[in-house]
Design a protein around this motif. Structure first.
Motif, PDB file in Angstrom:
ATOM      1  N   GLN A   1       0.906  -1.285  -0.355  1.00 37.89           N
ATOM      2  CA  GLN A   1       0.559  -0.121   0.454  1.00 37.89           C
ATOM      3  C   GLN A   1       0.759   1.219   0.522  1.00 37.89           C
ATOM      4  OE1 GLN A   1      -2.487  -0.579   3.241  1.00 37.89           O
ATOM      5  NE2 GLN A   1      -3.777  -1.392   2.005  1.00 37.89           N
ATOM      6  N   ALA A   2       2.238   0.781   0.128  1.00 37.23           N
ATOM      7  CA  ALA A   2       2.485   2.380   0.827  1.00 37.23           C
ATOM      8  C   ALA A   2       3.751   2.485  -0.467  1.00 37.23           C
ATOM      9  CB  ALA A   2       4.125   1.958   2.169  1.00 37.23           C
ATOM     10  N   ARG A   3       4.099   2.256  -1.290  1.00 42.01           N
ATOM     11  CA  ARG A   3       4.419   1.680  -2.659  1.00 42.01           C
ATOM     12  C   ARG A   3       3.220   1.656  -3.201  1.00 42.01           C
ATOM     13  NH1 ARG A   3       7.376  -3.193  -0.770  1.00 42.01           N
ATOM     14  NH2 ARG A   3       6.096  -4.530  -2.093  1.00 42.01           N
ATOM     15  N   ALA A   4       2.124   2.219  -3.198  1.00 44.05           N
ATOM     16  CA  ALA A   4       0.956   1.695  -4.280  1.00 44.05           C
ATOM     17  C   ALA A   4       0.696   3.110  -4.068  1.00 44.05           C
ATOM     18  CB  ALA A   4      -0.443   1.206  -4.267  1.00 44.05           C
ATOM     19  N   ALA A   5       1.041   3.988  -2.735  1.00 41.48           N
ATOM     20  CA  ALA A   5       0.694   5.270  -2.708  1.00 41.48           C
ATOM     21  C   ALA A   5       1.654   6.378  -2.588  1.00 41.48           C
ATOM     22  CB  ALA A   5       0.142   5.876  -0.726  1.00 41.48           C
ATOM     23  N   GLU A   6       3.187   5.923  -2.958  1.00 41.95           N
ATOM     24  CA  GLU A   6       4.134   6.654  -3.442  1.00 41.95           C
ATOM     25  C   GLU A   6       4.677   6.755  -4.909  1.00 41.95           C
ATOM     26  OE1 GLU A   6       7.844   5.056  -2.245  1.00 41.95           O
ATOM     27  OE2 GLU A   6       7.221   5.584  -0.120  1.00 41.95           O
ATOM     28  N   GLY A   7       3.184   6.040  -5.945  1.00 39.97           N
ATOM     29  CA  GLY A   7       3.184   5.735  -7.218  1.00 39.97           C
ATOM     30  C   GLY A   7       4.188   4.854  -7.690  1.00 39.97           C
ATOM     31  N   THR A   8       5.069   4.400  -7.079  1.00 38.21           N
ATOM     32  CA  THR A   8       5.495   2.881  -7.261  1.00 38.21           C
ATOM     33  C   THR A   8       5.851   1.850  -7.761  1.00 38.21           C
ATOM     34  OG1 THR A   8       6.862   2.770  -5.187  1.00 38.21           O
ATOM     35  CG2 THR A   8       7.875   4.199  -6.204  1.00 38.21           C
ATOM     36  N   PRO A   9       5.676   0.649  -8.660  1.00 33.50           N
ATOM     37  CA  PRO A   9       5.550  -0.518  -8.853  1.00 33.50           C
ATOM     38  C   PRO A   9       5.687  -1.040  -8.209  1.00 33.50           C
ATOM     39  CG  PRO A   9       7.664  -0.453 -10.585  1.00 33.50           C
ATOM     40  CD  PRO A   9       6.493   1.318  -9.755  1.00 33.50           C
TER      41      PRO A   9
END
Length: 52
Positions: free
Chosen positions: A24-32
């Motif tokens: 979820q944190a990666r998705a929030a940052e916009g990274t795959p």
């Protein structure tokens, strides 16, 4: 908490939660979610060539 099965279940749940939160944190940052670890997605770090 002496039940080894319960401890194993809780440990697995903690790992699953951690993976979910990281995703979820990666998705929030916009990274795959599955970023390659070989550096293929990183920008080129070589110095700019001076062709002049």
């Amino acid at each position: 908490m002496n039940d080894p099965e319960k401890q194993a279940r809780l440990a697995q749940a903690l790992r699953d939660n951690l993976r979910r939160r990281k995703a979820q944190a990666r998705a929030a940052e916009g990274t795959p979610a599955a970023a390659p670890e070989d550096g293929a997605g990183e920008p080129d770090k070589s110095p700019p060539s001076s062709s002049g």
